[in-house]
Design a protein around this motif. Sequence first.
Motif, PDB file in Angstrom:
ATOM      1  N   ILE A  43      -8.792   6.284 -34.480  1.00 54.79           N
ATOM      2  CA  ILE A  43      -9.997   7.028 -34.136  1.00 54.79           C
ATOM      3  C   ILE A  43      -9.566   8.318 -33.447  1.00 54.79           C
ATOM      4  N   VAL A  44     -10.027   9.438 -33.976  1.00 52.79           N
ATOM      5  CA  VAL A  44      -9.701  10.747 -33.433  1.00 52.79           C
ATOM      6  C   VAL A  44     -11.005  11.372 -32.950  1.00 52.79           C
ATOM      7  N   ALA A  45     -11.104  11.625 -31.649  1.00 49.98           N
ATOM      8  CA  ALA A  45     -12.306  12.241 -31.078  1.00 49.98           C
ATOM      9  C   ALA A  45     -12.070  13.735 -30.920  1.00 49.98           C
ATOM     10  N   PRO A  92     -11.192   6.895 -49.314  1.00 55.29           N
ATOM     11  CA  PRO A  92     -12.227   6.237 -48.512  1.00 55.29           C
ATOM     12  C   PRO A  92     -11.744   5.789 -47.130  1.00 55.29           C
ATOM     13  N   ALA A  93     -10.450   5.914 -46.856  1.00 58.47           N
ATOM     14  CA  ALA A  93      -9.959   5.580 -45.519  1.00 58.47           C
ATOM     15  C   ALA A  93     -10.422   6.610 -44.494  1.00 58.47           C
ATOM     16  N   LEU A  94     -10.690   7.855 -44.934  1.00 62.24           N
ATOM     17  CA  LEU A  94     -11.194   8.888 -44.031  1.00 62.24           C
ATOM     18  C   LEU A  94     -12.682   8.701 -43.854  1.00 62.24           C
ATOM     19  N   ARG A  95     -13.102   8.663 -42.596  1.00 63.91           N
ATOM     20  CA  ARG A  95     -14.523   8.493 -42.279  1.00 63.91           C
ATOM     21  C   ARG A  95     -14.886   9.424 -41.137  1.00 63.91           C
ATOM     22  N   LEU A  96     -15.835  10.304 -41.376  1.00 59.81           N
ATOM     23  CA  LEU A  96     -16.301  11.235 -40.355  1.00 59.81           C
ATOM     24  C   LEU A  96     -17.529  10.634 -39.697  1.00 59.81           C
ATOM     25  N   ALA A  97     -17.504  10.566 -38.371  1.00 62.34           N
ATOM     26  CA  ALA A  97     -18.568   9.871 -37.648  1.00 62.34           C
ATOM     27  C   ALA A  97     -19.297  10.790 -36.687  1.00 62.34           C
ATOM     28  N   SER A  98     -20.559  10.549 -36.545  1.00 60.36           N
ATOM     29  CA  SER A  98     -21.409  11.206 -35.553  1.00 60.36           C
ATOM     30  C   SER A  98     -21.274  12.716 -35.533  1.00 60.36           C
ATOM     31  N   PRO A  99     -21.425  13.377 -36.684  1.00 62.39           N
ATOM     32  CA  PRO A  99     -21.290  14.832 -36.635  1.00 62.39           C
ATOM     33  C   PRO A  99     -22.327  15.442 -35.699  1.00 62.39           C
ATOM     34  N   SER A 100     -21.862  16.365 -34.866  1.00 60.84           N
ATOM     35  CA  SER A 100     -22.781  17.073 -33.973  1.00 60.84           C
ATOM     36  C   SER A 100     -23.798  17.821 -34.833  1.00 60.84           C
ATOM     37  N   ALA A 101     -24.857  18.282 -34.217  1.00 58.04           N
ATOM     38  CA  ALA A 101     -25.894  19.008 -34.957  1.00 58.04           C
ATOM     39  C   ALA A 101     -25.304  20.219 -35.670  1.00 58.04           C
ATOM     40  N   VAL A 102     -24.380  20.898 -35.029  1.00 61.63           N
ATOM     41  CA  VAL A 102     -23.751  22.081 -35.624  1.00 61.63           C
ATOM     42  C   VAL A 102     -22.963  21.693 -36.872  1.00 61.63           C
ATOM     43  N   VAL A 104      -9.339   5.819 -40.955  1.00 61.80           N
ATOM     44  CA  VAL A 104      -9.148   6.919 -40.014  1.00 61.80           C
ATOM     45  C   VAL A 104     -10.532   7.490 -39.749  1.00 61.80           C
ATOM     46  N   VAL A 105     -11.008   7.323 -38.526  1.00 63.44           N
ATOM     47  CA  VAL A 105     -12.348   7.766 -38.156  1.00 63.44           C
ATOM     48  C   VAL A 105     -12.223   9.007 -37.272  1.00 63.44           C
ATOM     49  N   VAL A 106     -12.887  10.084 -37.688  1.00 55.78           N
ATOM     50  CA  VAL A 106     -12.915  11.312 -36.901  1.00 55.78           C
ATOM     51  C   VAL A 106     -14.295  11.402 -36.256  1.00 55.78           C
ATOM     52  N   ASP A 107     -14.329  11.261 -34.933  1.00 55.30           N
ATOM     53  CA  ASP A 107     -15.580  11.321 -34.168  1.00 55.30           C
ATOM     54  C   ASP A 107     -15.895  12.787 -33.895  1.00 55.30           C
ATOM     55  N   LEU A 108     -16.948  13.289 -34.514  1.00 55.50           N
ATOM     56  CA  LEU A 108     -17.323  14.702 -34.412  1.00 55.50           C
ATOM     57  C   LEU A 108     -18.510  14.934 -33.485  1.00 55.50           C
ATOM     58  N   SER A 109     -18.860  13.954 -32.689  1.00 53.87           N
ATOM     59  CA  SER A 109     -20.058  14.061 -31.850  1.00 53.87           C
ATOM     60  C   SER A 109     -19.967  15.164 -30.809  1.00 53.87           C
ATOM     61  N   ALA A 110     -18.775  15.515 -30.377  1.00 55.23           N
ATOM     62  CA  ALA A 110     -18.619  16.556 -29.349  1.00 55.23           C
ATOM     63  C   ALA A 110     -18.040  17.852 -29.912  1.00 55.23           C
ATOM     64  N   ALA A 111     -18.010  17.967 -31.227  1.00 53.00           N
ATOM     65  CA  ALA A 111     -17.527  19.207 -31.843  1.00 53.00           C
ATOM     66  C   ALA A 111     -18.626  20.254 -31.767  1.00 53.00           C
ATOM     67  N   THR A 112     -18.270  21.459 -31.339  1.00 54.39           N
ATOM     68  CA  THR A 112     -19.271  22.506 -31.145  1.00 54.39           C
ATOM     69  C   THR A 112     -19.233  23.591 -32.210  1.00 54.39           C
ATOM     70  N   PHE A 113     -18.171  23.628 -33.017  1.00 54.01           N
ATOM     71  CA  PHE A 113     -18.022  24.665 -34.040  1.00 54.01           C
ATOM     72  C   PHE A 113     -16.933  24.243 -35.005  1.00 54.01           C
TER      73      PHE A 113
END
Length: 117
Positions: free
Chosen positions: A9-11, A66-76, A39-48
Amino acid sequence: MWQGRDALIVAITGDLDVDNVVPLDTILSEAAEGGISPVVVDLSAATFADSTTVNVLLQAHTALGPALRLASPSAVLERLFTITGLDTVLPLFASVTEALEAEPSAPLGTDGGDRED
């Protein structure tokens, strides 16, 4: 970054652009080479994110499938993915938990694939 026995998990926090996306690229490349899944990329705190970031994510998607999974993309980022059509290409999930629990061949989409187009 957190790595367990069965997942990485990568935040991401802050901006992702040409000046600072190299560490993410390195992590995703090493995960592909090492066969880590998922491999989960947590994008919840990404701003740009810029086009360099989009390229890194697309290359990782090619390498990891399919091993790559992007999670919780920020609104941006959600807006970026929608405008560019990447929301139909990249594996997006509403939460890290959902991304971790998804089957390897789960359909794409922020709602876990229950979307009607």
